[in-house]
Design a protein around this motif. Structure first.
Motif, PDB file in Angstrom:
ATOM      1  N   THR A  15       0.839  -1.191   0.000  1.00 29.02           N
ATOM      2  CA  THR A  15       0.000   0.000   0.000  1.00 29.02           C
ATOM      3  C   THR A  15       0.880   1.250   0.000  1.00 29.02           C
ATOM      4  N   TYR A  16       0.262   2.354  -0.373  1.00 26.44           N
ATOM      5  CA  TYR A  16       0.953   3.650  -0.296  1.00 26.44           C
ATOM      6  C   TYR A  16      -0.088   4.674   0.179  1.00 26.44           C
ATOM      7  N   PRO A  17      -0.259   4.779   1.499  1.00 27.45           N
ATOM      8  CA  PRO A  17      -1.370   5.568   2.067  1.00 27.45           C
ATOM      9  C   PRO A  17      -1.091   7.064   2.190  1.00 27.45           C
ATOM     10  N   ALA A  18      -0.575   7.668   1.145  1.00 26.80           N
ATOM     11  CA  ALA A  18      -0.378   9.125   1.167  1.00 26.80           C
ATOM     12  C   ALA A  18      -1.740   9.822   1.212  1.00 26.80           C
ATOM     13  N   HIS A  19      -1.748  11.049   1.684  1.00 23.95           N
ATOM     14  CA  HIS A  19      -2.960  11.850   1.678  1.00 23.95           C
ATOM     15  C   HIS A  19      -3.026  12.698   0.413  1.00 23.95           C
ATOM     16  N   GLY A  20      -4.227  13.113   0.085  1.00 26.03           N
ATOM     17  CA  GLY A  20      -4.416  14.070  -0.988  1.00 26.03           C
ATOM     18  C   GLY A  20      -4.292  15.490  -0.458  1.00 26.03           C
ATOM     19  N   ASP A  21      -4.618  16.455  -1.317  1.00 25.38           N
ATOM     20  CA  ASP A  21      -4.546  17.868  -0.933  1.00 25.38           C
ATOM     21  C   ASP A  21      -5.640  18.625  -1.691  1.00 25.38           C
ATOM     22  N   PRO A  22      -6.880  18.599  -1.178  1.00 24.84           N
ATOM     23  CA  PRO A  22      -7.976  19.268  -1.883  1.00 24.84           C
ATOM     24  C   PRO A  22      -7.753  20.765  -2.088  1.00 24.84           C
ATOM     25  N   VAL A  23      -7.010  21.404  -1.184  1.00 26.45           N
ATOM     26  CA  VAL A  23      -6.742  22.833  -1.361  1.00 26.45           C
ATOM     27  C   VAL A  23      -5.863  23.051  -2.588  1.00 26.45           C
ATOM     28  N   LEU A  24      -4.800  22.274  -2.713  1.00 20.99           N
ATOM     29  CA  LEU A  24      -3.940  22.372  -3.888  1.00 20.99           C
ATOM     30  C   LEU A  24      -4.713  21.983  -5.141  1.00 20.99           C
ATOM     31  N   ALA A  25      -5.542  20.955  -5.051  1.00 22.92           N
ATOM     32  CA  ALA A  25      -6.349  20.553  -6.200  1.00 22.92           C
ATOM     33  C   ALA A  25      -7.243  21.705  -6.666  1.00 22.92           C
ATOM     34  N   GLY A  26      -7.813  22.427  -5.712  1.00 24.63           N
ATOM     35  CA  GLY A  26      -8.646  23.573  -6.059  1.00 24.63           C
ATOM     36  C   GLY A  26      -7.854  24.674  -6.736  1.00 24.63           C
ATOM     37  N   ARG A  27      -6.636  24.840  -6.311  1.00 24.86           N
ATOM     38  CA  ARG A  27      -5.788  25.857  -6.936  1.00 24.86           C
ATOM     39  C   ARG A  27      -5.439  25.467  -8.371  1.00 24.86           C
ATOM     40  N   ILE A  28      -5.144  24.179  -8.578  1.00 27.46           N
ATOM     41  CA  ILE A  28      -4.867  23.696  -9.926  1.00 27.46           C
ATOM     42  C   ILE A  28      -6.087  23.896 -10.817  1.00 27.46           C
ATOM     43  N   GLU A  29      -7.243  23.579 -10.289  1.00 26.17           N
ATOM     44  CA  GLU A  29      -8.492  23.787 -11.021  1.00 26.17           C
ATOM     45  C   GLU A  29      -8.633  25.238 -11.462  1.00 26.17           C
TER      46      GLU A  29
END
Length: 255
Positions: free
Chosen positions: A75-89
């Motif tokens: 497994t590779y249980p890294a977390h996401g980053d919705p704030v960064l994702a929103g910035r990319i969007e």
């Protein structure tokens, strides 16, 4: 500032192996300490550029079959980053590029296998972005270009794919590369070093053996996106070059 990288994610079995290439991945991870990773994966295809907004810990996607049971326990249980994702969007919207959100997407093997070697602690947030192999080379580059500048904020952008990727021409057990695969990579390396975008965007017509090396573009477009995302004025660097099964290329670049 952190450069953008194009990295070969290898086959699923690479997750169980130790090799010169996996040591290269480990050493590359030690060179950079990003606060987040943005990754274009050849193994996530969507018609519209789709951004992972999953928060995590992200699920490990086993998008393959017929391998040893041990592989499916990794497994590779890294977390996401919705704030960064929103910035990319938002960066894409500012350029008039259509995007979609995926709130559940985990990490496919185009992401987690290489990241387990580069950042084994899985303590760096990861945002993945889909690819569309049917867009032009210029469009792929501009998708990456919208993210130029993130490296100046210590965000590592990785294009995960392969330069030569054709299962019909694999030579199992062969340790030396086929000349045509080398010739395609020779052309590509030279063109990238010169930043000859006009030629690069016409690689299907200009590169030797292009249709054989890239029968379908999903593994090649992350290279264009990674290159586009770089704001560095330095000459692109060839980080690694090697071949498996005669034609499977492990060519990697730093932009």
């Amino acid at each position: 500032m952190i450069p953008s990288l194009f990295i070969n994610h290898g086959s699923p079995l690479m997750a169980l192996q130790e090799s010169d290439y996996t040591r290269f991945l480990q050493d590359t991870g030690k060179r950079f300490a990003p606060k987040a990773i943005v990754l274009f994966s050849a193994h996530w295809e969507e018609r519209v550029t789709t951004i992972s907004f999953a928060e995590g810990p992200l699920t490990t996607i086993y998008d393959f079959g017929g391998f040893p049971d041990e592989l499916y326990r990794l497994t590779y249980p890294a977390h996401g980053d919705p704030v960064l994702a929103g910035r990319i969007e938002q960066l894409y919207r500012e350029r008039g590029l259509e995007t979609r959100r995926d709130n559940k997407r985990g990490l496919d093997h185009g992401a987690w296998i290489m990241l387990r070697y580069m950042y084994p602690a899985a303590n760096i947030p990861v945002v993945t972005i889909s690819v569309n192999p049917f867009q032009t080379a210029a469009e792929q580059y501009h998708i990456g270009e919208a993210l130029a500048g993130l490296g100046e904020e210590d965000i590592l952008i990785i294009g995960s794919g392969t330069t030569v990727h054709n299962f019909h021409y694999l030579k199992f057990g062969q340790t030396h590369p086929e000349p045509w695969a080398e010739q395609f990579d020779d052309w590509l390396i030279d063109t990238i070093r010169q930043r000859d975008l006009a030629s690069l965007f016409q690689y299907t017509e200009l590169a030797p053996y292009a249709s054989r090396a890239v029968p379908r573009a999903e593994h090649f477009v992350p290279l264009l996106q990674a290159m586009g995302s770089s704001s560095s004025m330095e000459e692109p660097l060839l980080l690694y070059r090697g071949y498996e099964f005669g034609t499977f290329s492990y060519t990697c670049f730093e932009f």
